[in-house]
Design an enzyme around this catalytic site. Structure first.
Site, PDB file in Angstrom:
ATOM      1  NE  ARG A 177      -2.597  -1.973  -0.756  1.00 56.08           N
ATOM      2  CZ  ARG A 177      -2.789  -3.292  -0.645  1.00 56.08           C
ATOM      3  NH1 ARG A 177      -3.454  -3.764   0.347  1.00 56.08           N
ATOM      4  NH2 ARG A 177      -2.352  -4.124  -1.560  1.00 56.08           N
ATOM      5  CB  SER A 227      -8.596  -1.722   4.653  1.00 57.26           C
ATOM      6  OG  SER A 227      -9.042  -3.024   4.354  1.00 57.26           O
ATOM      7  CD  GLU A 297      -5.503   0.377   2.691  1.00 53.62           C
ATOM      8  OE1 GLU A 297      -5.178  -0.599   3.396  1.00 53.62           O
ATOM      9  OE2 GLU A 297      -6.169   0.273   1.640  1.00 53.62           O
TER      10      GLU A 297
HETATM   11  C1  LIG Z   1     -15.602  -1.077  -0.530  1.00 56.23           C
HETATM   12  C2  LIG Z   1     -14.129  -0.793  -0.725  1.00 56.23           C
HETATM   13  C3  LIG Z   1     -13.235  -1.848  -0.844  1.00 56.23           C
HETATM   14  C4  LIG Z   1     -11.864  -1.610  -1.012  1.00 56.23           C
HETATM   15  N1  LIG Z   1     -11.011  -2.673  -1.131  1.00 56.23           N
HETATM   16  C5  LIG Z   1      -9.698  -2.452  -1.333  1.00 56.23           C
HETATM   17  C6  LIG Z   1      -8.780  -3.557  -1.487  1.00 56.23           C
HETATM   18  O1  LIG Z   1      -9.156  -4.715  -1.466  1.00 56.23           O
HETATM   19  N2  LIG Z   1      -7.468  -3.266  -1.686  1.00 56.23           N
HETATM   20  C7  LIG Z   1      -6.988  -1.989  -1.727  1.00 56.23           C
HETATM   21  O2  LIG Z   1      -5.798  -1.796  -1.923  1.00 56.23           O
HETATM   22  N3  LIG Z   1      -7.834  -0.941  -1.585  1.00 56.23           N
HETATM   23  C8  LIG Z   1      -9.153  -1.126  -1.387  1.00 56.23           C
HETATM   24  N4  LIG Z   1      -9.999  -0.054  -1.236  1.00 56.23           N
HETATM   25  C9  LIG Z   1      -9.450   1.322  -1.197  1.00 56.23           C
HETATM   26  C10 LIG Z   1      -9.412   2.060  -2.555  1.00 56.23           C
HETATM   27  O3  LIG Z   1     -10.391   1.543  -3.437  1.00 56.23           O
HETATM   28  C11 LIG Z   1      -8.035   1.970  -3.192  1.00 56.23           C
HETATM   29  O4  LIG Z   1      -7.052   2.566  -2.392  1.00 56.23           O
HETATM   30  C12 LIG Z   1      -8.032   2.673  -4.586  1.00 56.23           C
HETATM   31  O5  LIG Z   1      -6.837   2.362  -5.250  1.00 56.23           O
HETATM   32  C13 LIG Z   1      -8.151   4.198  -4.500  1.00 56.23           C
HETATM   33  O6  LIG Z   1      -8.359   4.690  -5.793  1.00 56.23           O
HETATM   34  P1  LIG Z   1      -9.188   6.042  -6.046  1.00 56.23           P
HETATM   35  O7  LIG Z   1      -9.180   6.328  -7.503  1.00 56.23           O
HETATM   36  O8  LIG Z   1     -10.511   5.977  -5.396  1.00 56.23           O
HETATM   37  O9  LIG Z   1      -8.242   7.069  -5.294  1.00 56.23           O
HETATM   38  P2  LIG Z   1      -8.666   8.297  -4.351  1.00 56.23           P
HETATM   39  O10 LIG Z   1      -9.305   7.767  -3.118  1.00 56.23           O
HETATM   40  O11 LIG Z   1      -9.395   9.303  -5.128  1.00 56.23           O
HETATM   41  O12 LIG Z   1      -7.217   8.861  -3.973  1.00 56.23           O
HETATM   42  C14 LIG Z   1      -6.342   8.131  -3.140  1.00 56.23           C
HETATM   43  C15 LIG Z   1      -5.026   8.909  -3.023  1.00 56.23           C
HETATM   44  O13 LIG Z   1      -4.355   8.921  -4.282  1.00 56.23           O
HETATM   45  C16 LIG Z   1      -4.223  10.249  -4.785  1.00 56.23           C
HETATM   46  N5  LIG Z   1      -4.484  10.152  -6.234  1.00 56.23           N
HETATM   47  C17 LIG Z   1      -5.568   9.621  -6.856  1.00 56.23           C
HETATM   48  N6  LIG Z   1      -5.403   9.658  -8.186  1.00 56.23           N
HETATM   49  C18 LIG Z   1      -4.194  10.223  -8.420  1.00 56.23           C
HETATM   50  C19 LIG Z   1      -3.469  10.549  -9.600  1.00 56.23           C
HETATM   51  N7  LIG Z   1      -3.952  10.305 -10.818  1.00 56.23           N
HETATM   52  N8  LIG Z   1      -2.245  11.129  -9.457  1.00 56.23           N
HETATM   53  C20 LIG Z   1      -1.732  11.399  -8.223  1.00 56.23           C
HETATM   54  N9  LIG Z   1      -2.396  11.136  -7.074  1.00 56.23           N
HETATM   55  C21 LIG Z   1      -3.605  10.546  -7.172  1.00 56.23           C
HETATM   56  C22 LIG Z   1      -5.234  11.079  -4.033  1.00 56.23           C
HETATM   57  O14 LIG Z   1      -4.838  12.429  -3.939  1.00 56.23           O
HETATM   58  C23 LIG Z   1      -5.229  10.386  -2.673  1.00 56.23           C
HETATM   59  O15 LIG Z   1      -4.136  10.792  -1.896  1.00 56.23           O
HETATM   60  C24 LIG Z   1     -11.389  -0.271  -1.071  1.00 56.23           C
HETATM   61  C25 LIG Z   1     -12.287   0.782  -0.960  1.00 56.23           C
HETATM   62  C26 LIG Z   1     -13.652   0.547  -0.800  1.00 56.23           C
HETATM   63  C27 LIG Z   1     -14.602   1.706  -0.700  1.00 56.23           C
END
Ligand SMILES: Cc1cc2nc3c(=O)[nH]c(=O)nc-3n(C[C@H](O)[C@H](O)[C@H](O)COP(=O)(O)OP(=O)(O)OC[C@H]3O[C@@H](n4cnc5c(N)ncnc54)[C@H](O)[C@@H]3O)c2cc1C
Length: 319
Positions: A177, A227, A297
């Site tokens: 992560r 998480s 996380e």
């Molecule tokens: C129901 C549920 C289940 C989940 N299960 C998992 C799992 O099994 N494994 C896991 O690892 N995660 C899980 N997650 C967490 C999440 O989905 C992941 O961390 C995902 O990769 C975040 O992507 P996002 O586009 O939503 O990022 P965001 O939440 O929008 O951003 C996350 C971070 O990345 C930065 N960011 C986003 N895009 C960019 C970009 N293009 N350039 C630079 N910085 C950027 C943001 O500023 C922020 O700091 C889960 C979440 C939910 C709601």
């Protein structure tokens, strides 16, 4: 500084999409929490996003990035400066042989389905991760079955100096992560993955089975950020939180999910302050019971250092 009328005019021309002022961010996050962004930019395409970010940087206006908001906690008071969303700007995908390149705003689940249809395997560890490609790269999202970095070849970045450059996956400091893109100022524009040929029907069955397991074990029906804590070495955060008696613990409408102790769910009107107070309570109890310090996380939109300070202050206030 952010609202200089000339800058606003230039930004509006550059984004060729939407430029929203004082736009509430809660609807852009899966936790459904958070106040307004002073400016929310939804650029039309990658070139527009790059042009707008260059203008912001030249004007010394802070610019934070929003993917699908699925790992994000946004302050109740909102954020000053600009927030740029990678959807719809970077929502494209291109297949070529066993490689696939996708824009940072492309939904990970759509990418997995595209790959399955083409009989390409390698990203199934991301099954059920509800984020964008950019968010998956930054977080090195994944499960025990595999992480983003495992199939990643390279990314295209908008660097803080305004240039666009490609970086090999090996240069991104990936760990569990973790990547060195977290809290940096580079923006992921696109990512290129190397996959392997597989059996389309078997890949689809595998994805369906993973989705079924997730629904059975996680509170997917309520708003959450997945998480909330990373797993400490050799253990599971959820196990520790549950063993410390925190399942179901509640502050306001924020609750440690009775279904999965590593999820904090929003029962309706939870605020960021409730989530922080709840996290502080959980952290104290786990430390008292097991001597283990849980680390978040979930990311705080203004930056993780500020978040860790807020958490520490909330713990101190509770004690
Ligand atoms: C129901 C549920 C289940 C989940 N299960 C998992 C799992 O099994 N494994 C896991 O690892 N995660 C899980 N997650 C967490 C999440 O989905 C992941 O961390 C995902 O990769 C975040 O992507 P996002 O586009 O939503 O990022 P965001 O939440 O929008 O951003 C996350 C971070 O990345 C930065 N960011 C986003 N895009 C960019 C970009 N293009 N350039 C630079 N910085 C950027 C943001 O500023 C922020 O700091 C889960 C979440 C939910 C709601």
């Amino acid at each position: 500084v952010a609202l200089d009328p000339q800058l606003l005019g230039e930004l509006r021309r550059a984004v060729r999409g939407e430029l929203l002022r004082d736009e509430p961010l809660a609807p852009y996050t899966t936790l459904r929490i958070g106040g307004p962004a002073e400016l929310l930019l939804l650029p039309a395409d990658e070139a527009a996003l790059v042009a707008a970010c260059r203008l912001l940087r030249a004007a010394a206006v802070s610019c934070r990035v929003l993917g699908n908001g699925s790992n994000l906690l946004v302050p109740d008071e909102g954020v000053a400066g600009a927030v740029v969303r990678t959807q719809p700007a970077c929502q494209w995908v291109r297949f070529g042989g066993e490689e696939v390149e996708a824009g940072a705003g492309y939904p990970v689940q759509r990418l997995l389905n595209d790959c399955a249809r083409r009989g390409l395997t390698g990203l199934e560890g991301l099954s059920g991760v509800p984020g964008t490609v950019g968010g998956a790269v930054v977080m090195n999202a994944g499960t025990a079955a595999g992480e983003t970095a495992g199939a990643l070849r390279a990314v295209r970045l908008l660097l803080p100096d305004g240039t666009v450059a490609e970086r090999a996956a090996e240069a991104l400091g990936f760990g569990y992560r973790r990547s060195n893109l977290q809290d940096g100022e580079a923006i992921v524009l696109a990512a290129r993955f190397r996959l392997r040929p597989g059996d389309a029907a078997a890949i689809r069955r595998d994805l369906a089975e993973r989705a079924r397991r997730r629904r059975a074990t996680q509170p997917t029906e309520l708003p959450s950020a997945g998480s909330i804590w990373t797993n400490p070495p050799g253990d599971h955060a959820g196990r520790l939180v549950e063993a410390a008696g925190c399942k179901g613990l509640r502050v306001g409408d924020a609750q440690v999910s009775p279904k999965h102790a590593n999820f904090i769910v929003n029962l309706g009107a939870a605020r960021a302050a409730d989530v922080i107070a709840l996290m502080a309570a959980v952290r104290r109890r786990v430390r008292a019971a097991f001597g283990v310090q849980l680390e978040p996380e979930v990311r705080w939109l203004p930056g993780q250092k500020a978040f860790l300070r807020l958490l520490a202050a909330a713990e101190a206030a509770a004690g």
